[in-house]
Design a protein around this motif. Sequence first.
Motif, short mmCIF file in Angstrom:
data_model
loop_
_atom_site.label_atom_id
_atom_site.label_comp_id
_atom_site.label_asym_id
_atom_site.label_seq_id
_atom_site.Cartn_x
_atom_site.Cartn_y
_atom_site.Cartn_z
N LEU A 1 23.71 18.51 21.43
CA LEU A 1 24.07 17.19 21.92
C LEU A 1 22.92 16.57 22.71
N TYR A 2 22.22 17.40 23.49
CA TYR A 2 21.13 16.92 24.34
C TYR A 2 20.01 16.28 23.54
N GLU A 3 19.84 16.66 22.28
CA GLU A 3 18.78 16.06 21.47
C GLU A 3 19.06 14.58 21.20
N HIS A 4 20.32 14.18 21.31
CA HIS A 4 20.70 12.79 21.05
C HIS A 4 20.83 11.99 22.35
N ILE A 5 21.38 12.60 23.40
CA ILE A 5 21.70 11.82 24.61
C ILE A 5 20.87 12.24 25.82
N GLY A 6 20.07 13.30 25.70
CA GLY A 6 19.25 13.76 26.81
C GLY A 6 19.89 14.95 27.54
#
Length: 455
Positions: A87-92
């Motif tokens: 998820l972090y790859e999309h929203i940080g």
Amino acid sequence: MFYDIVIVGAGPGGIFAAYELVNSDKNLKIAIFEAGHPLDKRKCPIDGDKIKSCINCKTCSIMSGFGGAGAFSDGKYNITNDFGGTLYEHIGREKALELMEYVDAINMKYGGEGTKMYSTAGTAFKKICMQNGLQLLDASVRHLGTDINYKVLENLYNFLKDKVTFYFDTPVEKVAKDVNGYKITAADEEYLCTDCIVSVGRSGSKWVERVCEELDIPTLSNRVDIGVRVELPAVIFSDLTDELYESKIVYRTEKFEDRVRTFCMNPHGIVVNENTNGIITVNGHSYESKDMQTDNTNFALLVSKHFSEPFKDSNGYAESIARLSNMLGGGVMVQRFGDLVRGRRSTKKRIDECVVRPTLKATPGDLSLVLPKRILDGIIEMIYALDKIAPGTANDDTLLYGVEVKFYNMEVAIDENLETKHKGLYVIGDGSGVTHSLSHASAGGVYVARRILGK
């Protein structure tokens, strides 16, 4: 009928998206379509007495229904970017952790207060793992337990039921673009909406694939996790589980340099069946209440396989292995570790004489006839590696249930808003192929809800 927002799937992503939407704007008209049953109607018929194995219900109550496949899991919310999805790859990274902590606060508000938060920070086990060729991943872990997790879901449903329209036992047949949004077809009826959130979980993998094909949304499928569920006396892993509860440990095999990892650790838990698209695989649960706990601990050992072109059906590959297990064992198969390394099948007599009392009725057999040699060699290597930090793991009577498979949905092409190339169509949760955990799926639901509210 027109809705502002239609949510497909009442798993954690869909639930937390709905919660955030109605909590911020009570005037929104929202519908949630769910292929499974309401929470109070989700009952697996296996009772261990009259019904001892899966009877292939039309809708698997373990996998589908309000709460999704996580409803009867042991309620572990891992607050970390190290595993559980990307998820972090999309929203940080910071935003992902912030939303996972926000989800944790909601769970505490709706019945989870008093449950324990575990952490790997400062633990001596990280050094011990490194000294033995293992890597302990960082995480904070909130353990609700299957029983408390159920209460939290029950309270969230009671909050939502009068604010959104639920359509249970109503699988969505089609999602199509419309002039001002999207047309949803379910039970031979059509519903219009401005925004559509798809959050169908792992069991909806084939459905998501079909929707993406129909809407020309790019996807990528190249990974699957295959392995076994290990069951042993709880005391063997007690040093780890008492301090960390869930320990995500990774090992790189000497022979093939494959990655093998522990997954879904259940101290004092039980081993269970689950049905994914008619295939019987194995999983594990555990409870917060002491009177529901057992003397055993179980966890999965999974080997990750990444495929390259031209192969495109990683889930199909895993399904064929699981079907072979079902063919030989009539469902889930169980084998003593001692029998496996000696090259012989387990028998009912050997299982009955085993020190470890199995918590799932499974067919004694030979996993080497099911799992590919490379995968099985990796699992055996991992068990011997774990034996160095938890002596007794490689005992003859350690039980291995097979097979356990994590079917990763085809990774859907979504942007930093978790939105597809079609504006207003979002794909979140494990159905997106981006998240693989309760915490990441829930956080994704909150994130998309806020994006919609921001519009």
